[in-house]
Motif scaffolding. Sequence first.
Motif, PDB file in Angstrom:
ATOM      1  N   GLY A 108       0.983  -1.202   0.119  1.00 34.31           N
ATOM      2  CA  GLY A 108      -0.075  -0.028   0.238  1.00 34.31           C
ATOM      3  C   GLY A 108       0.917   1.260  -0.038  1.00 34.31           C
ATOM      4  O   GLY A 108       0.183   2.116  -0.093  1.00 34.31           O
ATOM      5  N   THR A 109       2.002   1.236   0.516  1.00 33.08           N
ATOM      6  CA  THR A 109       2.870   2.442   0.127  1.00 33.08           C
ATOM      7  C   THR A 109       4.280   2.179  -0.431  1.00 33.08           C
ATOM      8  O   THR A 109       4.699   1.189  -0.796  1.00 33.08           O
ATOM      9  N   VAL A 110       5.083   3.209  -0.638  1.00 27.73           N
ATOM     10  CA  VAL A 110       6.421   3.082  -1.367  1.00 27.73           C
ATOM     11  C   VAL A 110       7.393   3.936  -0.592  1.00 27.73           C
ATOM     12  O   VAL A 110       6.777   4.837   0.227  1.00 27.73           O
ATOM     13  N   THR A 111       8.492   3.427  -0.535  1.00 23.09           N
ATOM     14  CA  THR A 111       9.515   4.308   0.182  1.00 23.09           C
ATOM     15  C   THR A 111      10.614   4.582  -0.884  1.00 23.09           C
ATOM     16  O   THR A 111      11.182   3.465  -1.495  1.00 23.09           O
ATOM     17  N   THR A 112      10.638   5.741  -1.192  1.00 27.88           N
ATOM     18  CA  THR A 112      11.485   6.358  -1.988  1.00 27.88           C
ATOM     19  C   THR A 112      12.868   7.282  -1.541  1.00 27.88           C
ATOM     20  O   THR A 112      12.789   7.722  -0.315  1.00 27.88           O
ATOM     21  N   LYS A 113      13.838   7.254  -2.311  1.00 28.24           N
ATOM     22  CA  LYS A 113      14.787   8.029  -1.937  1.00 28.24           C
ATOM     23  C   LYS A 113      15.126   9.180  -3.167  1.00 28.24           C
ATOM     24  O   LYS A 113      15.084   8.494  -4.195  1.00 28.24           O
ATOM     25  N   ARG A 114      15.474  10.366  -2.543  1.00 27.23           N
ATOM     26  CA  ARG A 114      15.918  11.358  -3.473  1.00 27.23           C
ATOM     27  C   ARG A 114      16.690  12.489  -2.794  1.00 27.23           C
ATOM     28  O   ARG A 114      16.897  12.489  -1.847  1.00 27.23           O
ATOM     29  N   TYR A 115      17.378  13.196  -3.789  1.00 30.37           N
ATOM     30  CA  TYR A 115      18.090  14.255  -3.199  1.00 30.37           C
ATOM     31  C   TYR A 115      17.701  15.401  -2.877  1.00 30.37           C
ATOM     32  O   TYR A 115      16.529  15.878  -3.752  1.00 30.37           O
ATOM     33  N   GLY A 116      17.578  16.337  -1.968  1.00 30.29           N
ATOM     34  CA  GLY A 116      17.259  17.342  -1.597  1.00 30.29           C
ATOM     35  C   GLY A 116      18.535  18.562  -1.593  1.00 30.29           C
ATOM     36  O   GLY A 116      19.717  17.767  -1.382  1.00 30.29           O
ATOM     37  N   LEU A 117      18.114  19.831  -1.245  1.00 31.60           N
ATOM     38  CA  LEU A 117      19.158  20.667  -0.826  1.00 31.60           C
ATOM     39  C   LEU A 117      20.367  20.453  -1.830  1.00 31.60           C
ATOM     40  O   LEU A 117      21.512  20.648  -1.729  1.00 31.60           O
ATOM     41  N   GLY A 118      19.971  20.365  -3.398  1.00 36.52           N
ATOM     42  CA  GLY A 118      21.198  20.210  -4.438  1.00 36.52           C
ATOM     43  C   GLY A 118      21.915  19.052  -4.081  1.00 36.52           C
ATOM     44  O   GLY A 118      23.136  19.341  -4.747  1.00 36.52           O
TER      45      GLY A 118
ATOM     46  N   MET B   1       4.116  45.601 -30.009  1.00 37.66           N
ATOM     47  CA  MET B   1       2.815  45.373 -28.998  1.00 37.66           C
ATOM     48  C   MET B   1       3.583  44.781 -27.859  1.00 37.66           C
ATOM     49  O   MET B   1       4.447  44.097 -27.537  1.00 37.66           O
ATOM     50  N   PRO B   2       2.914  45.627 -26.788  1.00 43.69           N
ATOM     51  CA  PRO B   2       3.377  45.318 -25.343  1.00 43.69           C
ATOM     52  C   PRO B   2       2.912  43.946 -24.795  1.00 43.69           C
ATOM     53  O   PRO B   2       1.621  43.667 -25.046  1.00 43.69           O
ATOM     54  N   TYR B   3       3.733  43.397 -23.840  1.00 44.86           N
ATOM     55  CA  TYR B   3       3.332  42.132 -23.232  1.00 44.86           C
ATOM     56  C   TYR B   3       3.316  42.162 -21.611  1.00 44.86           C
ATOM     57  O   TYR B   3       4.644  42.534 -21.318  1.00 44.86           O
ATOM     58  N   ASP B   4       2.509  41.990 -20.915  1.00 48.87           N
ATOM     59  CA  ASP B   4       2.674  41.769 -19.528  1.00 48.87           C
ATOM     60  C   ASP B   4       3.116  40.518 -19.074  1.00 48.87           C
ATOM     61  O   ASP B   4       2.487  39.489 -19.580  1.00 48.87           O
ATOM     62  N   ILE B   5       4.153  40.305 -18.259  1.00 49.36           N
ATOM     63  CA  ILE B   5       4.707  39.106 -18.012  1.00 49.36           C
ATOM     64  C   ILE B   5       4.770  38.937 -16.522  1.00 49.36           C
ATOM     65  O   ILE B   5       5.070  39.936 -15.538  1.00 49.36           O
ATOM     66  N   VAL B   6       4.391  37.699 -16.092  1.00 47.62           N
ATOM     67  CA  VAL B   6       4.354  37.503 -14.668  1.00 47.62           C
ATOM     68  C   VAL B   6       5.807  36.613 -14.556  1.00 47.62           C
ATOM     69  O   VAL B   6       5.824  35.513 -15.361  1.00 47.62           O
ATOM     70  N   VAL B   7       6.599  36.792 -13.675  1.00 49.21           N
ATOM     71  CA  VAL B   7       7.904  36.036 -13.399  1.00 49.21           C
ATOM     72  C   VAL B   7       7.678  35.325 -12.354  1.00 49.21           C
ATOM     73  O   VAL B   7       7.606  35.889 -11.090  1.00 49.21           O
ATOM     74  N   LEU B   8       8.015  33.654 -12.134  1.00 50.31           N
ATOM     75  CA  LEU B   8       7.968  33.251 -10.808  1.00 50.31           C
ATOM     76  C   LEU B   8       9.262  33.077 -10.450  1.00 50.31           C
ATOM     77  O   LEU B   8      10.235  32.343 -10.992  1.00 50.31           O
ATOM     78  N   ILE B   9       9.754  33.699  -9.106  1.00 47.62           N
ATOM     79  CA  ILE B   9      11.070  33.491  -8.665  1.00 47.62           C
ATOM     80  C   ILE B   9      11.068  32.749  -7.323  1.00 47.62           C
ATOM     81  O   ILE B   9      10.145  32.609  -6.742  1.00 47.62           O
ATOM     82  N   LYS B  10      12.453  32.301  -6.989  1.00 53.07           N
ATOM     83  CA  LYS B  10      12.704  31.790  -5.895  1.00 53.07           C
ATOM     84  C   LYS B  10      13.875  31.984  -5.147  1.00 53.07           C
ATOM     85  O   LYS B  10      14.888  32.376  -5.847  1.00 53.07           O
ATOM     86  N   GLN B  11      13.766  31.772  -3.819  1.00 53.71           N
ATOM     87  CA  GLN B  11      14.796  32.201  -2.927  1.00 53.71           C
ATOM     88  C   GLN B  11      15.197  30.651  -2.505  1.00 53.71           C
ATOM     89  O   GLN B  11      14.393  29.755  -2.347  1.00 53.71           O
ATOM     90  N   ILE B  12      16.467  30.265  -2.613  1.00 57.91           N
ATOM     91  CA  ILE B  12      16.981  29.300  -1.974  1.00 57.91           C
ATOM     92  C   ILE B  12      18.158  29.512  -0.928  1.00 57.91           C
ATOM     93  O   ILE B  12      18.869  30.349  -1.194  1.00 57.91           O
ATOM     94  N   PRO B  13      18.265  28.491  -0.045  1.00 58.26           N
ATOM     95  CA  PRO B  13      19.533  28.599   0.910  1.00 58.26           C
ATOM     96  C   PRO B  13      20.718  28.745  -0.075  1.00 58.26           C
ATOM     97  O   PRO B  13      20.760  27.592  -0.819  1.00 58.26           O
ATOM     98  N   ASP B  14      21.905  29.035   0.259  1.00 59.24           N
ATOM     99  CA  ASP B  14      23.136  29.196  -0.545  1.00 59.24           C
ATOM    100  C   ASP B  14      23.746  27.741  -0.205  1.00 59.24           C
ATOM    101  O   ASP B  14      24.279  27.303   1.176  1.00 59.24           O
ATOM    102  N   LEU B  15      23.582  26.841  -1.083  1.00 61.22           N
ATOM    103  CA  LEU B  15      23.801  25.144  -0.775  1.00 61.22           C
ATOM    104  C   LEU B  15      25.280  24.982  -0.582  1.00 61.22           C
ATOM    105  O   LEU B  15      25.626  24.104   0.257  1.00 61.22           O
ATOM    106  N   GLU B  16      26.194  25.990  -1.134  1.00 56.47           N
ATOM    107  CA  GLU B  16      27.526  25.576  -0.698  1.00 56.47           C
ATOM    108  C   GLU B  16      27.955  26.123   0.643  1.00 56.47           C
ATOM    109  O   GLU B  16      28.907  25.541   1.209  1.00 56.47           O
TER     110      GLU B  16
END
Lengths: 294, 248
Positions: A108-118, B1-16
């Motif tokens: 009934g369920t699955v256990t999966t693995k994937r990467y997070g945080l890049g 012709m002008p175009y209205d645009i919605v941009v979806l942006i994201k913040q992420i933790p600095d992975l390094e």
Amino acid sequence: MKFLIFSDIEDSAKQVMSFLKGKGDFVLYTTEKGESLTKYGAQKIVLLTGKPEVKGISSLLSDEFSSGGYDLVMIASTVLGRDVASLFSGQKSIEVIPEIFDIKFNSGTVTTKRYGLGGKAVIEEESKSKLFTFLSGLSDDVPGDGSSPIETKNIPEGVVKILAIEQKKAKEVNLEKANIIVAVGRGLGKIEGIQQIEPLVKAVRGELAGSRPVCLDYHWLSEDRQVGYSGRTVKPKAYVALGISGQIQHIAGMRGSKVVVAVNKDKNAPIFQEADYGIVGDLYQIVPKIVSYL
Amino acid sequence: MPYDIVVLIKQIPDLELIKVNQSTEEPITDGVPFKFENLSKNSVEAAVRIKEKNGGKITAVLFGNEKGTQVMKEAYAMGVDEGILITGYSENNPVLTAKVLAQKIKQLHYDLVILGNQSADSMSGMVAGLVATELNLPLLSNAVSIEVADKIVKVSTATEKDVIKSETTMPAVISVTQETNEPRFPPVLQIIKAGKKSISTEQSTVKIENTSKIISKKAPKSERKRLIFEDVDKGAQEVAKVLKEAMK
């Protein structure tokens, strides 16, 4: 259990079929003609013809899913595959677990693995999800001796019009099958440097590969030689990283290697954390030395 | 012709900058600063280039937390006209993210919605298709180039094997890749001006049932030997031995 598989790439199709063997019945939907796909025990192979429009493919799969008595859907994480999966998820209101590299089937369920945080985390989760995208490298490629029947279905046209399809240059290499991979990174410094790496590649009967910048930004090597999260996932017996700093994006593609060798000028390069053997120094001096001792 | 645009942006933790807690083996994200996700910059750049040529208004929508204001200011400096920050993001969940974004987009006027194809932290690659489904719009994805004319948008998509050219009539959702463009570095004056611009902030109200349960979230295990040689000659000998073994 019955699986619906979609892959527009032959390697991933073979890997997932090898992985699912013995775990249930499966049907492969693909845009790839390869006769060799019939040897993996699929109940049948459905060759999708016509223009590869993602909405058209996802609508077709979604109809097949409803009428074909399928339990789970496995879609290869490719440029087209991810779109097909996301549209399928939306259309069917089925939650998708993306980018998995391992899956276990419980009752009934699955256990999966994937990467997070890049790639800095491995997320192991349990769910009742029925839809997954899987990374290349899910399993070894283990052909059997069966012969799956092939039928064809036409991809319905959608609101997106496909104007032209140009084939990229033919794939030069199959990194997944290489015993030894010699990979170069930014530290190579110049395209001409490749000539000086080739004697090592030849001496170990290996294949040449590269990091993302080398393949995609500088074009020193062709795209199909790119190892990394967005490229190929490889598991050779030995992986030699030359002038590769070891960004997480690269590590994700070579983590499964049996032995890792790293050569880098910077002794603090993260690649040394992921290496069995490391040499700190100039790769142009070290590579001929290694060759001389072979 | 002008175009209205919605941009979806994201913040992420600095992975390094993410370190691992040695006793729990879990990555530590507390205190890690957020940054403007790279593909979001490519998305803003794509929108700004269309605006520069054709005119129109760019609205950026960010689903994140309070720290997203910094990212929004960078987006302003690049050429975004109006920013909406929706707070309440907790874990990566593409279905929820798409619903939150789509609910907001429905209240805006737009010809195009532009976003990144696969963000660098969760890499799910699902949000573009889910947003397109929520809005019932055509999806042109993984664009390496975008052309607009007469309310028609054309893109080239590079798959693993082919380059596919396709088109559709606006409105449409477009996802972009790193290869689409080279995002600009805004001049200092624009950055200063951007700092003063207001950002409308609201709390997300969308709830969905989360059917998956995280069992563990640990740093990938590395059991490598880590024998590092600074003596080049000795290292080369050892490596040659290892390679000979692998060739057998």
